[in-house]
Design a protein around this motif. Structure first.
Motif: not given
Length: 154
Positions: A125-154
């Motif tokens: 995973v590349h973190f744009p705010t720090t420039g770091q790249e770190v390896a993680y197992p799948s159980h530490a991840l979730r798909f990112h979503q934004e909350w907008s207009n009372d609903d989740w957007e991928a």
């Protein structure tokens, strides 16, 4: 790739489009635009509605400076959203792919990044705010979503 970079910039610094009014006791996630915390979300509970622009929250994983109690903080309404509806990990029909936007649970909160590589069971995973790249197992991840207009957007 340029489109991804522009989208990442807008996600990291965006204030959520919040029309939902939270009540005392609601479980939420809180983001911060403070240096060192940009791109992160922390689970919290609404303690009170302070005024038209702020909630008082109690964090589930962040502690006071002396580590004696959960941290309470006054936060802008636009930094609070419902708890994400995404589940952790992957299933056979729901696998992470390169360039997917994800949140990683690390350092007591969820941190925004994107999949920059996959090697065996590790998702880099590349973190744009720090420039770091770190390896993680799948159980530490979730798909990112934004909350907008009372609903989740991928």
């Amino acid at each position: 790739m340029e489109k991804l970079i522009n989208e990442i910039d807008s996600i990291v610094m965006e204030t959520q489009q919040i029309t939902k009014q939270f009540q005392k006791g609601d479980e939420v996630e809180v983001t911060s635009h403070k240096l060192g915390f940009v791109g992160s979300y922390y689970e919290a509970t609404i303690v009170s509605i302070e005024d038209a622009n702020h909630y008082r929250v109690k964090y589930k994983t962040l502690l006071t400076d002396d580590q004696s109690a959960p941290l309470e903080e006054l936060v802008p309404i636009g930094h609070v959203r419902p708890v994400s509806s995404h589940q952790l990990g992957t299933t056979s029909e729901n696998r992470f792919r390169q360039y997917d936007k994800v949140d990683v649970f690390s350092s007591d909160g969820w941190w925004f990044g994107f999949i920059s590589g996959i090697i065996e069971e590790n998702y880099y995973v590349h973190f744009p705010t720090t420039g770091q790249e770190v390896a993680y197992p799948s159980h530490a991840l979730r798909f990112h979503q934004e909350w907008s207009n009372d609903d989740w957007e991928a």
